[in-house]
Design an enzyme around this catalytic site. Structure first.
Site, mmCIF file in Angstrom:
data_model
loop_
_atom_site.group_PDB
_atom_site.id
_atom_site.type_symbol
_atom_site.label_atom_id
_atom_site.label_comp_id
_atom_site.label_asym_id
_atom_site.label_seq_id
_atom_site.Cartn_x
_atom_site.Cartn_y
_atom_site.Cartn_z
ATOM 1 N N LYS A 157 0.815 -1.225 0.000
ATOM 2 C CA LYS A 157 0.000 0.000 0.000
ATOM 3 C C LYS A 157 0.847 1.274 0.000
ATOM 4 C CE LYS A 157 -4.185 -1.874 0.200
ATOM 5 N NZ LYS A 157 -5.159 -1.683 -0.880
ATOM 6 N N GLU A 199 -9.645 6.192 3.102
ATOM 7 C CA GLU A 199 -10.446 5.090 3.637
ATOM 8 C C GLU A 199 -9.493 3.931 3.874
ATOM 9 O OE1 GLU A 199 -9.789 5.389 0.516
ATOM 10 O OE2 GLU A 199 -9.295 3.320 -0.001
ATOM 11 N N SER A 248 1.606 -9.670 -0.937
ATOM 12 C CA SER A 248 1.248 -8.252 -0.783
ATOM 13 C C SER A 248 1.458 -7.694 0.619
ATOM 14 C CB SER A 248 -0.199 -8.034 -1.222
ATOM 15 O OG SER A 248 -1.080 -8.800 -0.433
HETATM 16 C C1 PLP Z 1 -1.789 -6.993 2.454
HETATM 17 C C2 PLP Z 1 -2.921 -6.596 1.584
HETATM 18 N N1 PLP Z 1 -3.093 -7.215 0.416
HETATM 19 C C3 PLP Z 1 -4.118 -6.907 -0.405
HETATM 20 C C4 PLP Z 1 -5.054 -5.961 -0.063
HETATM 21 C C5 PLP Z 1 -6.206 -5.719 -0.996
HETATM 22 O O1 PLP Z 1 -6.137 -4.515 -1.699
HETATM 23 P P1 PLP Z 1 -5.727 -4.454 -3.215
HETATM 24 O O2 PLP Z 1 -6.620 -5.389 -3.952
HETATM 25 O O3 PLP Z 1 -5.967 -3.031 -3.601
HETATM 26 O O4 PLP Z 1 -4.323 -4.820 -3.340
HETATM 27 C C6 PLP Z 1 -4.908 -5.270 1.146
HETATM 28 C C7 PLP Z 1 -5.902 -4.242 1.510
HETATM 29 O O5 PLP Z 1 -6.055 -3.762 2.548
HETATM 30 C C8 PLP Z 1 -3.824 -5.603 1.990
HETATM 31 O O6 PLP Z 1 -3.659 -4.986 3.149
#
Ligand code: PLP
Lengths: 391, 254
Positions: A89, A111, A372
């Site tokens: 993020k 948000e 992620s």
């Molecule tokens: C670690 C992590 N992965 C994925 C997401 C999902 O968001 P996005 O689809 O925008 O990557 C989030 C959202 O809070 C997150 O914290």
């Protein structure tokens, strides 16, 4: 076929800026400036310097040997969990805070669902000395308590969203209302590739550093790139520089909640239909009257009834494939990754790992999973769901 | 089909009072009770909100009324069937977010509007260029006016564009705010004064935080009328007789 946004802000039939007139000047200001600012040498220099020295990029691409052995293919992990603040993020919030600064904004709103975007926003606001207000669903405040504490420690104000399902959708409504009420001094840092044009493109560009690095780190192309999808920002970042490499299979993984055949689900692309939510035309979960359905996922970051318009287009044009994984399967995958690789993933990320068992992998296949985020924020849920205290 | 709104506006009337309420609130079948009461009270126009699960441009009062209306079982189909049994005598506008309208189907929606005597639409999340390219033709086919919003942040150039594209009135939001969230009307005076000086072809009604006779008169010093929404909803909330509450409130304003 183009997978990039057109000059009107659309990806095929999806996208656009379906904004109330009240937000027109703000959106117009962004539309007119975001590309020029991003391309300016000052922006590029500061963006890359902060990504390197502050976020800790490039993040490693790690060969996960025990997972590879188990699934009979080469499994590589893109370590976004090692970014400062613990998830991808922050790539986006660094970009947007520099943009806000250039536009002379004094007040930042955002948000958040899982709290990772809230923390990443609070972090860059502290870095730049800007006021920071984070909207978060009441239910998410409860299940992501460590991130709420982090935001407060960083000096942000956390405002609960108490309407609807009290999750990400409702936090987004509140943030948009705040922006309508404070149109002049405020920049809204949207946390995913959702919202009115230019947000989906802008956030994708800031996150595209993920696939830019993967391309450099691998010799040759991977066979698969896999990422979880809430709004779709980490997936879009991981897909971005592979979109025109047709031989690379792109897989997005959404949250099935209790199952796609139940009402407790957040599998937007699997179950949804075209509609307008949060100011863009995309695919969304709605009833026959066009009312937005309340989603469910164990993972706050995927608990959203919409999805970025670029993903809707990638699905409709069959460039990417989307799968759905249940709460239970995600928990199982989280345990497996922890025990095979010594990495506790975020609950969102765990969904991406869960599809390994469903793919028809060959030993020569090279699979990149976008890791992620890390699981620290989810320890309360893990303790409860996996009964860790009793082990 | 005649359009009661353009009829009304033809002679450039002043001091127009437009009352907003949410369909299906407080009770499902109150939609026409309120419409009748407002007609008897001689308001000039009525604006009926179609409840939506995610009303982005609305403040807490209208959000809450939408939520209750949806729980009561309100829907677009239901609203049309209610209006079918009550041919409105005053110009009636519907205010609704884009998504439910699109799911109903644009053409079907406009057709039903004209059948039940709806004269105009306010779709807050319908951008002007999409209206022009995808909606205008259908609106015109069914003789339905489209009402645009302007705010203190709207540039003069864009206000003139909106003026050129309007065939009803222009809805001037009196301060940059979601509906009903600010208390002070005076801040809007400068802005409404500027609008008046622009000498637009389209009549202007202002709305979003008019609460009492004083606010109403202040607004009408600058523009052609005013819209009262959140305050009216408060007046019909938790009362025994919504028709009586309506009569009392309207007579306190005009
Ligand atoms: C670690 C992590 N992965 C994925 C997401 C999902 O968001 P996005 O689809 O925008 O990557 C989030 C959202 O809070 C997150 O914290």
């Amino acid at each position: 076929m183009s997978y990039q946004v057109d000059e009107k802000g659309f990806y095929g039939e999806f996208g656009g800026a379906f904004i109330p007139e009240l937000l027109y000047p703000n959106i117009e200001e962004l539309q007119e400036n975001y590309l020029a600012i991003e391309k300016s040498p000052e922006f590029q220099e500061e963006f890359h310097q902060l990504l390197k020295d502050y976020v800790g990029r490039p993040t490693p691409l790690f060969l996960a040997k025990r997972l590879s052995a188990k699934y009979g293919a080469e499994i590589w992990l893109k370590r976004e969990d090692l970014c400062h603040t613990g998830a991808h993020k922050v790539n986006n919030t660094i970009g947007q805070i520099l943009l806000a600064e250039k536009l002379g904004k004094k007040r930042i709103i955002a948000e958040t669902g899982a709290g990772q975007h809230g923390v990443a926003t609070a972090t860059v606001c502290a870095l730049k000395g800007l006021e920071c207000i984070i909207y978060m669903g009441e239910k998410d405040i409860e299940r992501q308590a460590p991130n709420v504490a982090r935001m407060k420690m960083l000096g942000a104000t956390v405002r609960p969203a108490t309407s609807g399902s009290k999750t990400l959708k409702d936090a987004t409504n509140e943030a948009m209302r705040d922006w309508i009420n404070n149109p002049e001094d405020t920049h809204y840092i949207i946390g995913s590739v959702v919202g009115p044009h230019p947000y989906p493109d802008m956030v994708a560009r800031y996150q595209s550093v993920i696939s830019e690095e993967i391309k450099k780190q691998m010799d040759g192309l991977p066979d698969y790139v896999i990422a979880c999808v809430g709004g779709g920002s980490n997936a879009m970042g991981a897909f971005y520089h592979f979109l025109d490499d047709k031989e690379v299979k792109l897989i997005g993984v959404e949250a099935a909640g209790l199952g796609v055949d139940t009402e407790k689900t957040a599998a937007t692309l699997t179950l949804g239909t075209p509609g307008v939510l949060h100011a863009s035309r995309s695919i969304m979960m709605q009833d026959k009257d066009g009312q937005v359905l309340e989603p469910h996922s164990i993972s706050a970051g995927l608990d959203y009834p919409g999805i970025g318009p670029a993903h809707a287009w990638l699905k409709v044009s069959e460039r990417a494939q989307y799968m759905a994984v249940t709460d239970a399967a995600a928990l199982e995958a989280a345990v497996e990754v922890s025990r095979l690789e010594g990495i506790i993933p975020a609950l969102e990320t765990a969904h991406a790992f869960s599809v390994l068992k469903d793919l028809d992998l060959k030993p020569t296949d090279r699979v990149v999973i976008n890791l992620s985020g890390r699981g620290d924020k989810d320890m309360n849920t893990y303790m409860e769901e996996l009964n860790l205290n009793a082990l | 089909m005649n359009n009661k709104l353009t009829e009304l506006l033809k002679n450039k009337p002043q001091n127009l009072l437009n009352i907003f309420y949410t369909a299906g609130y407080p009770q499902l079948e109150d939609t026409t009770t309120l419409l009748t009461a407002l007609e008897i009270a001689k308001v000039d126009l009525v604006e009926i909100g179609i409840p939506f699960s995610d009303p982005l441009a609305d403040g807490p009062t209208i959000q809450e009324s939408s939520k209750i209306a949806l729980e009561n079982g309100m829907s677009i189909e239901k609203l049309f069937s209610q209006l079918e049994n009550h041919t409105p005598k005053v110009p009636v506008l519907l205010m609704g977010y884009l998504n439910p309208v699109m799911q109903y189907g644009l053409e079907a929606f406009c057709k039903r509007c004209s059948e039940v005597g709806v004269d105009g639409l306010i779709v807050p999340d319908l951008p002007m260029y999409i209206y022009e390219t995808e909606f205008k033709e259908v609106f015109e086919k069914y003789n339905i006016s489209n009402i645009f919003l302007v705010t203190p942040q709207t540039s003069e150039k864009r206000i003139r564009e909106i003026d050129a594209n309007s065939n009803g009135f222009i809805y001037a939001v009196s301060s940059a705010s979601t509906t009903g969230s600010k208390t002070d009307f005076s801040a809007a005076a400068d802005y409404l004064g500027k609008l008046k000086e622009m000498d637009l072809k389209t009549p202007i009604l202002t709305g979003f935080n008019i609460k009492n006779q004083q606010n109403f008169q202040d607004a009408c010093n600058y523009v052609d009328g005013a819209i009262i929404g959140s305050e009216f909803i408060r007046q019909i909330t938790d009362v025994d007789d919504i028709a009586k509450a309506t009569a009392n409130f309207v007579s306190s304003i005009k």
